[in-house]
Design a protein around this motif. Sequence first.
Motif, PDB file in Angstrom:
ATOM      1  N   TYR A   8       0.696  -1.196   0.089  1.00 41.72           N
ATOM      2  CA  TYR A   8       0.021  -0.118  -0.001  1.00 41.72           C
ATOM      3  C   TYR A   8       0.846   1.277  -0.115  1.00 41.72           C
ATOM      4  O   TYR A   8       0.445   2.228  -0.635  1.00 41.72           O
ATOM      5  CB  TYR A   8      -0.825   0.070   1.257  1.00 41.72           C
ATOM      6  N   ARG A   9       2.200   1.198   0.429  1.00 43.69           N
ATOM      7  CA  ARG A   9       2.969   2.374   0.685  1.00 43.69           C
ATOM      8  C   ARG A   9       3.931   2.302  -0.473  1.00 43.69           C
ATOM      9  O   ARG A   9       4.918   3.139  -0.840  1.00 43.69           O
ATOM     10  CB  ARG A   9       3.851   2.129   1.941  1.00 43.69           C
ATOM     11  N   LYS A  10       3.320   1.451  -1.560  1.00 43.54           N
ATOM     12  CA  LYS A  10       4.175   1.399  -2.943  1.00 43.54           C
ATOM     13  C   LYS A  10       5.630   1.058  -2.986  1.00 43.54           C
ATOM     14  O   LYS A  10       6.601   1.561  -3.500  1.00 43.54           O
ATOM     15  CB  LYS A  10       4.494   2.827  -3.459  1.00 43.54           C
ATOM     16  N   ARG A  11       6.040   0.276  -1.899  1.00 45.79           N
ATOM     17  CA  ARG A  11       7.308  -0.444  -1.922  1.00 45.79           C
ATOM     18  C   ARG A  11       6.850  -2.141  -2.352  1.00 45.79           C
ATOM     19  O   ARG A  11       6.925  -2.871  -1.251  1.00 45.79           O
ATOM     20  CB  ARG A  11       7.746  -0.353  -0.465  1.00 45.79           C
ATOM     21  N   PHE A  12       6.604  -1.995  -3.535  1.00 46.98           N
ATOM     22  CA  PHE A  12       6.383  -3.594  -4.047  1.00 46.98           C
ATOM     23  C   PHE A  12       7.352  -4.700  -3.874  1.00 46.98           C
ATOM     24  O   PHE A  12       7.062  -5.619  -3.678  1.00 46.98           O
ATOM     25  CB  PHE A  12       5.813  -3.400  -5.334  1.00 46.98           C
ATOM     26  N   LEU A  13       8.681  -4.240  -4.115  1.00 49.40           N
ATOM     27  CA  LEU A  13       9.506  -5.244  -3.973  1.00 49.40           C
ATOM     28  C   LEU A  13      10.051  -5.805  -2.599  1.00 49.40           C
ATOM     29  O   LEU A  13      10.033  -6.961  -2.470  1.00 49.40           O
ATOM     30  CB  LEU A  13      10.921  -4.658  -4.505  1.00 49.40           C
ATOM     31  N   THR A  14       9.938  -4.859  -1.703  1.00 46.98           N
ATOM     32  CA  THR A  14       9.870  -5.273  -0.337  1.00 46.98           C
ATOM     33  C   THR A  14       8.647  -6.162   0.077  1.00 46.98           C
ATOM     34  O   THR A  14       8.729  -6.990   1.130  1.00 46.98           O
ATOM     35  CB  THR A  14       9.993  -3.928   0.521  1.00 46.98           C
ATOM     36  N   ALA A  15       7.516  -5.653  -0.268  1.00 47.03           N
ATOM     37  CA  ALA A  15       6.183  -6.184  -0.178  1.00 47.03           C
ATOM     38  C   ALA A  15       6.391  -7.617  -0.740  1.00 47.03           C
ATOM     39  O   ALA A  15       5.949  -8.734  -0.107  1.00 47.03           O
ATOM     40  CB  ALA A  15       5.113  -5.710  -0.701  1.00 47.03           C
ATOM     41  N   ALA A  16       6.811  -7.965  -1.755  1.00 49.25           N
ATOM     42  CA  ALA A  16       6.863  -9.276  -2.376  1.00 49.25           C
ATOM     43  C   ALA A  16       7.784 -10.174  -1.446  1.00 49.25           C
ATOM     44  O   ALA A  16       7.738 -11.254  -1.204  1.00 49.25           O
ATOM     45  CB  ALA A  16       7.484  -9.060  -3.918  1.00 49.25           C
ATOM     46  N   ARG A  17       8.995  -9.494  -1.022  1.00 48.70           N
ATOM     47  CA  ARG A  17       9.924 -10.259  -0.316  1.00 48.70           C
ATOM     48  C   ARG A  17       9.306 -10.754   1.104  1.00 48.70           C
ATOM     49  O   ARG A  17       9.630 -11.916   1.479  1.00 48.70           O
ATOM     50  CB  ARG A  17      11.442  -9.372  -0.202  1.00 48.70           C
ATOM     51  N   ILE A  18       8.548  -9.959   1.756  1.00 54.44           N
ATOM     52  CA  ILE A  18       8.130 -10.156   3.021  1.00 54.44           C
ATOM     53  C   ILE A  18       6.782 -11.081   2.986  1.00 54.44           C
ATOM     54  O   ILE A  18       6.696 -12.203   3.458  1.00 54.44           O
ATOM     55  CB  ILE A  18       7.476  -8.831   3.610  1.00 54.44           C
ATOM     56  N   ALA A  19       6.152 -11.218   1.713  1.00 51.58           N
ATOM     57  CA  ALA A  19       5.159 -12.111   1.437  1.00 51.58           C
ATOM     58  C   ALA A  19       5.786 -13.465   1.075  1.00 51.58           C
ATOM     59  O   ALA A  19       5.312 -14.430   1.548  1.00 51.58           O
ATOM     60  CB  ALA A  19       4.407 -11.702   0.053  1.00 51.58           C
ATOM     61  N   ALA A  20       7.002 -13.438   0.427  1.00 50.56           N
ATOM     62  CA  ALA A  20       7.762 -14.733   0.337  1.00 50.56           C
ATOM     63  C   ALA A  20       7.995 -15.313   1.504  1.00 50.56           C
ATOM     64  O   ALA A  20       7.972 -16.674   1.959  1.00 50.56           O
ATOM     65  CB  ALA A  20       8.898 -14.392  -0.472  1.00 50.56           C
ATOM     66  N   TYR A  21       8.748 -14.407   2.489  1.00 52.00           N
ATOM     67  CA  TYR A  21       9.060 -14.900   3.861  1.00 52.00           C
ATOM     68  C   TYR A  21       8.053 -15.402   4.545  1.00 52.00           C
ATOM     69  O   TYR A  21       7.895 -16.476   5.320  1.00 52.00           O
ATOM     70  CB  TYR A  21       9.984 -13.810   4.460  1.00 52.00           C
ATOM     71  N   SER A  22       6.755 -15.084   4.458  1.00 43.05           N
ATOM     72  CA  SER A  22       5.573 -15.199   5.378  1.00 43.05           C
ATOM     73  C   SER A  22       4.934 -16.403   4.970  1.00 43.05           C
ATOM     74  O   SER A  22       4.443 -17.181   5.503  1.00 43.05           O
ATOM     75  CB  SER A  22       4.761 -14.185   5.468  1.00 43.05           C
ATOM     76  N   LEU A  23       5.317 -16.878   3.513  1.00 41.09           N
ATOM     77  CA  LEU A  23       4.584 -17.918   3.122  1.00 41.09           C
ATOM     78  C   LEU A  23       5.299 -19.373   3.305  1.00 41.09           C
ATOM     79  O   LEU A  23       4.732 -20.304   3.135  1.00 41.09           O
ATOM     80  CB  LEU A  23       4.253 -17.923   1.461  1.00 41.09           C
ATOM     81  N   VAL A  24       6.426 -19.006   3.788  1.00 39.59           N
ATOM     82  CA  VAL A  24       7.346 -20.241   4.206  1.00 39.59           C
ATOM     83  C   VAL A  24       6.637 -21.124   5.122  1.00 39.59           C
ATOM     84  O   VAL A  24       6.741 -22.212   5.225  1.00 39.59           O
ATOM     85  CB  VAL A  24       8.805 -19.937   4.449  1.00 39.59           C
TER      86      VAL A  24
END
Length: 145
Positions: free
Chosen positions: A23-39
């Motif tokens: 939502y804060r327009k930091r898509f690369l960081t958001a994708a990385r956090i989503a990847a870590y949280s899906l593990v």
Amino acid sequence: MLAETICSAVAAAGLGIAAITAYRKRFLTAARIAAYSLVPLGLVMTGAVEWLARTAFSPVAWAGFGILGAAWVLFMSTRTVERRRGGTRKERKAAAKSAAGPEAVAPAASAPSLGRAAPPRAANTTANAGEDFSDIEAILKKHGI
């Protein structure tokens, strides 16, 4: 059951943080956090968390790890003793036979030199060492040191 619940909660919290970051327009960081949280969620779904929880609290599993550790210590100690003795019993016998027999020395001494002459050995090594130092002293004097 508790471990699966905790991993699912961590995954949900991570996806929430990823949504806020996106939502804060930091898509690369958001994708990385989503990847870590899906593990953790993936580990729960594959059953790895249940297996790990069963293994971590099982006295039989810990005894098995202890036996594996003891086997490793025995293996490494025998290798250390073997290296200090100079190899296995067969290797020591083979080395003793080759050292005792004059046939092992004769072929090496009479081996052809393939057209290259061996460099002459110096009779007095201290004289050569003195010459080497005189060269170094000359170089140092040349540079004013």
